[in-house]
Each structure stands twice: as C-alpha cells, then as structure tokens.
Design a protein around this motif. Sequence first.
Motif, PDB file in Angstrom:
ATOM      1  N   MET A   1     -37.523  -7.180  10.526  1.00 23.87           N
ATOM      2  CA  MET A   1     -36.482  -6.508   9.743  1.00 23.87           C
ATOM      3  C   MET A   1     -36.986  -6.275   8.316  1.00 23.87           C
ATOM      4  SD  MET A   1     -32.559  -7.751   8.912  1.00 23.87           S
ATOM      5  CE  MET A   1     -32.030  -7.612  10.630  1.00 23.87           C
ATOM      6  N   LEU A   2     -36.710  -5.069   7.799  1.00 23.47           N
ATOM      7  CA  LEU A   2     -37.129  -4.758   6.444  1.00 23.47           C
ATOM      8  C   LEU A   2     -36.482  -5.729   5.450  1.00 23.47           C
ATOM      9  CD1 LEU A   2     -36.841  -0.854   6.262  1.00 23.47           C
ATOM     10  CD2 LEU A   2     -38.908  -2.212   6.533  1.00 23.47           C
ATOM     11  N   PRO A   3     -37.216  -6.116   4.409  1.00 27.94           N
ATOM     12  CA  PRO A   3     -36.636  -7.036   3.411  1.00 27.94           C
ATOM     13  C   PRO A   3     -35.404  -6.451   2.729  1.00 27.94           C
ATOM     14  CG  PRO A   3     -38.782  -6.195   2.681  1.00 27.94           C
ATOM     15  CD  PRO A   3     -38.638  -5.821   4.118  1.00 27.94           C
ATOM     16  N   GLU A   4     -35.333  -5.129   2.626  1.00 29.84           N
ATOM     17  CA  GLU A   4     -34.172  -4.503   1.989  1.00 29.84           C
ATOM     18  C   GLU A   4     -32.916  -4.671   2.842  1.00 29.84           C
ATOM     19  OE1 GLU A   4     -37.650  -3.658   0.256  1.00 29.84           O
ATOM     20  OE2 GLU A   4     -37.251  -2.844   2.280  1.00 29.84           O
ATOM     21  N   ILE A   5     -33.073  -4.629   4.159  1.00 31.18           N
ATOM     22  CA  ILE A   5     -31.920  -4.861   5.035  1.00 31.18           C
ATOM     23  C   ILE A   5     -31.517  -6.330   4.974  1.00 31.18           C
ATOM     24  CG2 ILE A   5     -31.100  -4.814   7.429  1.00 31.18           C
ATOM     25  CD1 ILE A   5     -32.837  -2.410   7.929  1.00 31.18           C
TER      26      ILE A   5
ATOM     27  N   TYR B   1     -30.637   5.112  -2.785  1.00 29.63           N
ATOM     28  CA  TYR B   1     -31.414   4.056  -2.135  1.00 29.63           C
ATOM     29  C   TYR B   1     -30.494   3.136  -1.317  1.00 29.63           C
ATOM     30  CZ  TYR B   1     -33.044  -0.790  -2.064  1.00 29.63           C
ATOM     31  OH  TYR B   1     -33.304  -2.086  -1.691  1.00 29.63           O
ATOM     32  N   GLY B   2     -29.356   2.750  -1.885  1.00 24.45           N
ATOM     33  CA  GLY B   2     -28.413   1.906  -1.158  1.00 24.45           C
ATOM     34  C   GLY B   2     -27.937   2.570   0.118  1.00 24.45           C
ATOM     35  N   ASN B   3     -27.684   3.875   0.060  1.00 25.84           N
ATOM     36  CA  ASN B   3     -27.274   4.607   1.262  1.00 25.84           C
ATOM     37  C   ASN B   3     -28.394   4.646   2.299  1.00 25.84           C
ATOM     38  OD1 ASN B   3     -24.698   5.203   0.322  1.00 25.84           O
ATOM     39  ND2 ASN B   3     -25.305   7.174  -0.555  1.00 25.84           N
ATOM     40  N   ALA B   4     -29.633   4.801   1.825  1.00 21.57           N
ATOM     41  CA  ALA B   4     -30.768   4.845   2.753  1.00 21.57           C
ATOM     42  C   ALA B   4     -30.909   3.521   3.504  1.00 21.57           C
ATOM     43  CB  ALA B   4     -32.057   5.166   1.990  1.00 21.57           C
ATOM     44  N   VAL B   5     -30.750   2.417   2.779  1.00 22.74           N
ATOM     45  CA  VAL B   5     -30.801   1.117   3.444  1.00 22.74           C
ATOM     46  C   VAL B   5     -29.640   0.997   4.429  1.00 22.74           C
ATOM     47  CG1 VAL B   5     -30.688  -1.382   3.099  1.00 22.74           C
ATOM     48  CG2 VAL B   5     -32.004   0.030   1.513  1.00 22.74           C
ATOM     49  N   GLY B   6     -28.480   1.524   4.063  1.00 24.34           N
ATOM     50  CA  GLY B   6     -27.340   1.519   4.967  1.00 24.34           C
ATOM     51  C   GLY B   6     -27.601   2.282   6.246  1.00 24.34           C
TER      52      GLY B   6
ATOM     53  N   LEU C   1     -30.619   2.762   7.621  1.00 24.82           N
ATOM     54  CA  LEU C   1     -31.555   1.958   8.422  1.00 24.82           C
ATOM     55  C   LEU C   1     -30.840   0.779   9.076  1.00 24.82           C
ATOM     56  CD1 LEU C   1     -34.689   1.902   6.080  1.00 24.82           C
ATOM     57  CD2 LEU C   1     -34.357   3.262   8.150  1.00 24.82           C
ATOM     58  N   ALA C   2     -29.906   0.158   8.360  1.00 22.44           N
ATOM     59  CA  ALA C   2     -29.142  -0.946   8.934  1.00 22.44           C
ATOM     60  C   ALA C   2     -28.280  -0.460  10.086  1.00 22.44           C
ATOM     61  CB  ALA C   2     -28.276  -1.600   7.868  1.00 22.44           C
ATOM     62  N   ARG C   3     -27.739   0.757   9.934  1.00 17.51           N
ATOM     63  CA  ARG C   3     -26.910   1.332  11.005  1.00 17.51           C
ATOM     64  C   ARG C   3     -27.707   1.466  12.295  1.00 17.51           C
ATOM     65  NH1 ARG C   3     -25.904   3.127  15.039  1.00 17.51           N
ATOM     66  NH2 ARG C   3     -24.808   5.018  15.675  1.00 17.51           N
ATOM     67  N   PHE C   4     -28.984   1.800  12.210  1.00 15.81           N
ATOM     68  CA  PHE C   4     -29.784   2.034  13.423  1.00 15.81           C
ATOM     69  C   PHE C   4     -30.642   0.827  13.816  1.00 15.81           C
ATOM     70  CE2 PHE C   4     -28.890   6.406  12.048  1.00 15.81           C
ATOM     71  CZ  PHE C   4     -28.433   6.932  13.250  1.00 15.81           C
ATOM     72  N   ALA C   5     -30.516  -0.269  13.097  1.00 18.12           N
ATOM     73  CA  ALA C   5     -31.266  -1.485  13.466  1.00 18.12           C
ATOM     74  C   ALA C   5     -30.851  -1.927  14.868  1.00 18.12           C
ATOM     75  CB  ALA C   5     -30.995  -2.594  12.465  1.00 18.12           C
TER      76      ALA C   5
ATOM     77  N   GLY D   1     -18.358   4.977   4.278  1.00 19.37           N
ATOM     78  CA  GLY D   1     -18.717   3.897   5.195  1.00 19.37           C
ATOM     79  C   GLY D   1     -18.513   4.292   6.640  1.00 19.37           C
ATOM     80  N   ARG D   2     -17.392   4.922   6.927  1.00 19.14           N
ATOM     81  CA  ARG D   2     -17.106   5.397   8.289  1.00 19.14           C
ATOM     82  C   ARG D   2     -18.127   6.445   8.718  1.00 19.14           C
ATOM     83  NH1 ARG D   2     -13.420   4.155  12.512  1.00 19.14           N
ATOM     84  NH2 ARG D   2     -12.883   6.037  13.656  1.00 19.14           N
ATOM     85  N   LEU D   3     -18.493   7.298   7.787  1.00 14.88           N
ATOM     86  CA  LEU D   3     -19.445   8.357   8.106  1.00 14.88           C
ATOM     87  C   LEU D   3     -20.810   7.779   8.456  1.00 14.88           C
ATOM     88  CD1 LEU D   3     -19.633  11.388   8.332  1.00 14.88           C
ATOM     89  CD2 LEU D   3     -20.041  11.526   5.881  1.00 14.88           C
ATOM     90  N   ILE D   4     -21.296   6.828   7.650  1.00 12.99           N
ATOM     91  CA  ILE D   4     -22.594   6.209   7.938  1.00 12.99           C
ATOM     92  C   ILE D   4     -22.550   5.473   9.274  1.00 12.99           C
ATOM     93  CG2 ILE D   4     -24.191   4.382   7.212  1.00 12.99           C
ATOM     94  CD1 ILE D   4     -23.708   5.232   4.335  1.00 12.99           C
ATOM     95  N   ALA D   5     -21.445   4.785   9.543  1.00 11.74           N
ATOM     96  CA  ALA D   5     -21.325   4.037  10.800  1.00 11.74           C
ATOM     97  C   ALA D   5     -21.319   4.955  12.017  1.00 11.74           C
ATOM     98  CB  ALA D   5     -20.052   3.195  10.777  1.00 11.74           C
TER      99      ALA D   5
END
Length: 449
Positions: A1-5, A69-74, A76-80, A209-213
């Motif tokens: 897992m990326l350190p940012e996640i 950047y925060g959205n980008a990490v979000g 990546l977390a969504r697709f982890a 948040g709903r959109l990213i999810a």
Amino acid sequence: MLPEIQSLYQTGSLVRIPPAQDVPMSDRVRRVLDTSPIRRLASITQLGMVSLVYPGATHSRFEHTLGVYGNAVGVLARFAGDAGFESMVDDRLADAFVLAALLHDVGHWPFCHPIEDMRIAELGEHETRIGGWIERSELANCIRDDWACDAADVLSLLCPGSVRPSDHTSGHRFLASCLSGPIDVDKLDYLQRDSLHAGVPYGRNFDAGRLIASLCIHPQTGALAVGDKGRTAAEMMVFSRYIMFSEVYWHHTVRAATAMLQRCVFLLQHRLDLESTLGMKEAEWIANLRRSAEGSVAEPLAEGLFGSRRRLYKRAAEFNAVDGDQVHGRLARKPYWWLVALAERLAGSLSSKSGVVVHAVDVLVDAPPVKLEVDINMDVIGRDGTTRTLGDVSPVASALASQQFDNHVKRVRVFLRDDVRDEVLNKISAGELTFLIMEAIDALESELA
C-alpha cells in the motif's frame, strides 16, 4: 500500500485545509512540498482577478495543489483492492499519479490563464514548463531518491499528447483521464475551493465524497466513468461548473479586469521580457508590470488594476450565443491580436459617431478564447452494466451538452474606459453600438481577407 494511503488513517500524518479537509502527509510528500517550485505556488493566487469582485478569493495555488493531491490519494484509495485496477496500475504508475497531482500547477506563473489565452507564441502553455522546473530544482533529487517513477512518467500523465499513442498503457490512459477529463481530481477541488473562498454556494452543491466513491473503470474504453449511484452527484457537479463559470470566472467585472490585464500585457510584451517574468512571485510580477507601464499608454490599465485606486473599465455591450449570436458567433475564438485590431477600429468608429474622443486603448473586446473547456459529458455505468452518457440520463447535463460548454457561459463583451463609456452611451443607442461593432467586424475581415 502506498504510504500516502496509509497516512489517510493516521491522525498524526494529516494536514487540515479548508473546508475541513484532511490531506495525508507522508515523509516523501513533505519533501516535495518543501521544494522551491512548490513553495512558490503559495505566492500565486488561484483566481487572479476574481478577488477584485469577490474579495475573499485570495487563496493560493499551493492550497489548491494540496486539495488536488488529496483527491488523487482518495481515488487511489477508492480502487485499492480492485483487481481490474491493480492489474493495470503498478507501483511505478501509482507513484507517478501522486506526483502528477502534486506538480500539476508547478508550471504556472502569475495570471497564467488569461495570458495563455492570448496565445503569445514564445510562451506556450504552463504544462510544457513542468519538466524544466523539475530538472532545474531539488525536485529532481526528490523524485530520484523517494519515488518508484521518474520525471518522464509524471510528464506523460500531465501531457499525454506528448507521448506516442502506442506507449499509452490502459493504466496510463485511466490515470490521465483522472487528472484531466469531464470529472477529474482538479475540478473536484477547484469548484468547491473557489466557491468557498469567493463566498458563493454555487460550486459546493455536489457531493464530492459520493462522486469519488462511485468512480469506476469504463468496461469498454478503460477510462474513468461513474457508477449509477454517483449519477446525481455528477449531474450536480456539471451544473455547479456551469454556474461557477457564469457567475464567478466569467462575471462581467472579472472579465473587465481580465481584459485590462491582457491589453496591458499585449502593449508591454516587448518591454516586459515575459519569459524572464515566469518564475516570479505574484507581487514581484505586478511590481514589474507597473514599472514597465510607466509613461506608456498601458500605465492607466496597470494602475487601474494594481494602483492605489481601483479603476476598472465598464461594460458597454454584451452578446451571448442565443440572443446575440450575430456578434458572438463571429468573435468567439478569434485570435487575441484580431480582437485588439477590432477594438482599435471600433474606437475610431465610436469617435466619429458620438463626437467623443475615444482612443484605441479605451476600447477592449473580450471574447471566448481559442482554447475550449473540457467537454462536460462522461459515461455512466448502470447497475446492469449498460453504458450511457451523462447527457442521456440527466436532463440538466443534456441541456448543457447540446451546445459547446463555452458558448453557454462565455459571452462577448465590449468594455470602455469608465468615463468614456458614460459619454459614448449618452450619445448613441445600444442598437447603434451593435451596428458599429458589426460594421467594424466586416471592415476588418475584408481588410485581412
């Protein structure tokens, strides 16, 4: 897992930015944020001239960078843990995506977008300058020492047109669409952040948040798509973007100030040595512009914008793509030099018709620029796997997609120096002014044919 996640779930590794957003901070991200190219963004405002109308809109490109950047990490977390995603995005590409979000605005200079719209040949677009900022700064060492990718990987995501299509992997295409597309990590941030600081609600009326999810991988194209549960959030984002352009970014007073800045730069471009100003902080850039304008016809423009007393040009005429298409359709996406030539010709016509002395610099013509905004439409994946465009399932998106987005929100306007505007409009009617504009367009087109 990326350190940012991982940092998302560690309270000691979060930085708070408006509006109550926690941004994950890994050690390697901190090192990037401490570099001079990124710190410089703290001295450049995100919205430039907008603060002349909305005084709170003074937030920086650094704050916006943290949000993207925060959205980008979000994302990546969504697709982890998603097998399809992980099959096409390895650690190297994921690292490049995080860095691309952090560095996407590094090439910006003060008042970048309005100057880019002028298409001054030697400047190019800000994205083309990111590589130079990396190479000439400590960013190069940061990337080499801390990240699994290299600068070329980052640039291929930010400028996909610079990479041969055969070199685009499915993962590359997907992440590039997350950075720049109808719905992307950049728009998800700036709509809400700009709305917050401007003090208007228009850009915050969608559930990010709903959109990213609900983001998903398009089953046919492999690009970014939205699941059915995110349809309403996507619809509201499209409408938010429309209203933000209409009421904030293209507010008539914002555009008056923008048109003044553009004409000032146009008149001074050889005095300024624009290339040498691109690395300046905003305060330095403004001081340099004012010095360069001293004693020239551009001085009232520069001082009206940045001097001790605000003095903006006033709207004399306005044309949209529906009621005023006879003018709008002929001026939208004309080169900037052409609009200047039209303004100079129109100044002569106004002087002759009204009897008021109107100098060439007293008239500004503002029109939708050559570069178009990204199309608002994107695909929605239904629960049964069917694919339809957002316009097919949303009456709001359908109405906005029926014409090019720019034609809905970007109007053609003619501005005059404030005292000249009042004198001229006391002598000629709105109909006569429109006739003079059309006459000037015809004459200029004939001259240049």
